[in-house]
Motif scaffolding. Structure first.
Motif, PDB file in Angstrom:
ATOM      1  N   MET A   4       0.834  -1.191   0.000  1.00 15.17           N
ATOM      2  CA  MET A   4       0.000   0.000   0.000  1.00 15.17           C
ATOM      3  C   MET A   4       0.873   1.247   0.000  1.00 15.17           C
ATOM      4  O   MET A   4       2.046   1.200   0.391  1.00 15.17           O
ATOM      5  N   SER A   5       0.299   2.376  -0.418  1.00 19.27           N
ATOM      6  CA  SER A   5       1.007   3.652  -0.344  1.00 19.27           C
ATOM      7  C   SER A   5       0.683   4.325   0.983  1.00 19.27           C
ATOM      8  O   SER A   5      -0.401   4.130   1.539  1.00 19.27           O
ATOM      9  N   THR A  56      -5.268   8.532   4.330  1.00 18.66           N
ATOM     10  CA  THR A  56      -6.478   9.263   3.921  1.00 18.66           C
ATOM     11  C   THR A  56      -7.713   8.389   3.788  1.00 18.66           C
ATOM     12  O   THR A  56      -8.796   8.893   3.510  1.00 18.66           O
ATOM     13  N   THR A  57      -7.589   7.108   3.972  1.00 18.69           N
ATOM     14  CA  THR A  57      -8.759   6.227   3.918  1.00 18.69           C
ATOM     15  C   THR A  57      -8.838   5.409   5.201  1.00 18.69           C
ATOM     16  O   THR A  57      -7.818   5.119   5.832  1.00 18.69           O
ATOM     17  N   LEU A 102       0.074   7.460   1.540  1.00 22.26           N
ATOM     18  CA  LEU A 102      -1.026   8.415   1.370  1.00 22.26           C
ATOM     19  C   LEU A 102      -2.375   7.703   1.395  1.00 22.26           C
ATOM     20  O   LEU A 102      -3.332   8.166   2.018  1.00 22.26           O
ATOM     21  N   GLU A 103      -2.444   6.556   0.738  1.00 18.46           N
ATOM     22  CA  GLU A 103      -3.681   5.771   0.728  1.00 18.46           C
ATOM     23  C   GLU A 103      -4.033   5.310   2.133  1.00 18.46           C
ATOM     24  O   GLU A 103      -5.192   5.320   2.537  1.00 18.46           O
ATOM     25  N   TRP A 104      -3.020   4.919   2.895  1.00 18.58           N
ATOM     26  CA  TRP A 104      -3.232   4.446   4.259  1.00 18.58           C
ATOM     27  C   TRP A 104      -3.812   5.548   5.144  1.00 18.58           C
ATOM     28  O   TRP A 104      -4.775   5.347   5.875  1.00 18.58           O
ATOM     29  N   PHE A 146      -8.787   2.343   6.987  1.00 14.78           N
ATOM     30  CA  PHE A 146      -8.306   1.009   6.664  1.00 14.78           C
ATOM     31  C   PHE A 146      -8.390   0.133   7.905  1.00 14.78           C
ATOM     32  O   PHE A 146      -7.540   0.192   8.792  1.00 14.78           O
TER      33      PHE A 146
END
Length: 481
Positions: free
Chosen positions: A204-205, A211-212, A207-209, A214
């Motif tokens: 995973m990135s 801002t979402t 930023l993805e971790w 999880f």
């Protein structure tokens, strides 16, 4: 420059070795070696061992550097300091560890009592705690088990009494704060390194971790320490941050903390709550920093009013700019469903409630009745309301909220009466926390709350005259300490 390096060497070491560890892990990942799911547990154990070793080094180093504060070094007070430090540090781990650490601390507090043959008058604010604990016990009367003494409430009685068995010097208390502050900085650095390892394993990135939402993100950050609850861990870290600000403001000649070290800790806190996806943690971190900066401005400059205006304007801009952003991160279907069940249960049982520690049974009962309340498919089983005020009303009815309000009012009153920065900010973050969790319902919450509360009360009164009582003459009038 040399003076800056001398005062900030610890933070510089963290800032050097943390990125170095992250880079080394990424290199192993690129070479397709070691960084994979089968090695996750092994890597966590390596980090846990490293954390234990580093914590011991920090403790011994500070004891040696500040040995003048602990004169005589080999005394019962030193053992009280060791056990209290251990209790504070181990509060970021699972509740069983905290229970054993509490027993260890109480043992040495009793040793101090029998060695010095004296104890000190109990602070009146603790009677608010005792009143609340007694009300919890009375709430067991109409439970399926019947009337009994709740085991978890021992902490409400034992810790305040243990703190009356000794009287540490102000500098000794500041030294405890400094040691715990540095160990918690290492804890966050280790957690971020562990998160990075898992981030690469999950492909995973960052930023993805961040801002979402999880689920469960905290599992991949704190599991190395065998305890992952983001809110309870954040409370320990923030209580330590408050202590760090206090230590910096005091400017003690022997035990102090540099601004650079404080800024480093704040940065680690920010990184930690982001990777933990702790929403309340982020809010409380901002509040602690802003209020502490305003307090610093009040101490050092005449521009408090201007700073307040700027703080309000910046806060409004952030709220406006962040509206409708990160919606997946903010939305929480579990708490919304639990809130609905709790409110409706209270409406049906406004006077008596379900009884002590019967929230789960009450919410499950209400869930069966209210088929229109939907919980997320991946939601954990129903446990409690995730709101201290609602939780107490579910257990004891609307009248049962009164003891909690009396407790909080008493603690807040004492915090302002004693003009204690530590207690005022501590109570603020706990009041906010009680809106999304129940720290006085679970053992880990009670232990953390009482440990730091007793420490901060001890600090607030250590410069004040307190009556001391001799064991050989318990019925005599107290004499000044």
């Amino acid at each position: 420059m040399k003076l800056l390096l001398k005062k900030s060497y610890f933070s510089l070491l963290i800032l050097f070795f943390t990125p170095l560890a992250i880079g080394f892990i990424y290199r192993l990942y690129s070479a397709q070696r070691f960084v994979n799911e089968p090695h996750t547990e092994m890597f966590g154990n390596i980090l846990l061992t490293g954390f234990a070793v580093l914590s011991l080094i920090i403790f011994l180093t500070e004891i040696i550097v500040h040995r003048k504060v602990l004169q005589p070094l080999f005394s019962v007070d030193t053992f009280v300091i060791i056990s209290l430090t251990l209790l504070l540090v181990l509060s970021v781990f699972k509740k069983e560890v905290g229970i054993y650490a509490t027993g260890f601390f109480v043992l040495f507090a009793l040793m101090s009592l029998f060695v010095h043959e004296k104890f000190y008058t109990l602070n009146n604010v603790y009677f608010f705690i005792f009143l609340y604990a007694v009300c919890l016990m009375l709430g067991t009367i109409y439970t399926p088990r019947g009337f009994y003494f709740p085991e978890m409430t021992y902490t409400f009685y034992v810790l305040p009494l243990a703190f009356t068995f000794f009287r540490l010097k102000k500098q000794s208390l500041l030294l405890i704060i400094k040691i715990v502050f540095r160990i918690m900085a290492v804890y966050m650095a280790v957690s971020i390194v562990y998160w990075w390892f898992n981030l690469l394993v999950l492909n995973m990135s960052a930023l993805e971790w961040i801002t979402t939402k999880f689920p469960p993100a905290y599992f991949y950050v704190g599991k190395w320490g065998h305890y992952s609850h983001p809110s309870y861990i954040s409370l320990v870290l923030f209580s330590t941050l408050i202590s760090g600000f206090y230590l910096n403001f005091k400017k003690d000649k022997e035990v102090t903390l540099s601004k650079f070290e404080l800024i480093t800790y704040i940065g680690l806190c920010l990184g930690f709550v982001l990777v933990m996806e702790s929403r309340i943690g982020l809010v409380e971190l901002i509040i602690i920093v802003v209020i502490s900066l305003l307090y610093y401005i009040k101490l050092k400059t005449p521009y408090l009013k201007q700073a307040l205006v700027v703080a309000v304007l910046v806060g409004m801009i952030i709220l406006m700019a962040g509206e409708n952003k990160f919606s997946r991160l903010i939305h929480d279907g579990v708490r919304k469903a639990d809130f609905t069940l709790a409110v409706n249960y209270i409406k049906e049982h406004p006077v008596t409630g379900a009884g002590y520690h019967q929230q789960r049974a009450a919410l499950e009962y209400q869930d069966k009745k209210m088929t229109d309340v939907t919980r997320p498919a991946d939601a954990p089983p129903i446990t409690y309301t995730h709101n201290q005020f609602l939780g107490d009303m579910v257990q004891f009815g609307i009248p049962g909220l009164l003891p909690l309000l009396i407790l909080l009012a008493g603690l807040v009153w004492y915090a302002f009466k004693s003009r204690s920065y530590l207690l005022q900010l501590y109570m603020l973050i706990y009041l906010l926390f009680m809106l999304i969790e129940e720290p006085l319902y679970a053992q880990e919450g009670i232990t953390r709350f009482m440990t730091f509360l007793c420490l901060f009360i001890h600090i607030s009164e250590c410069d004040k005259p307190v009556k001391v009582h001799r064991l050989r003459n318990l019925f005599s009038k107290g004499e000044p300490a």
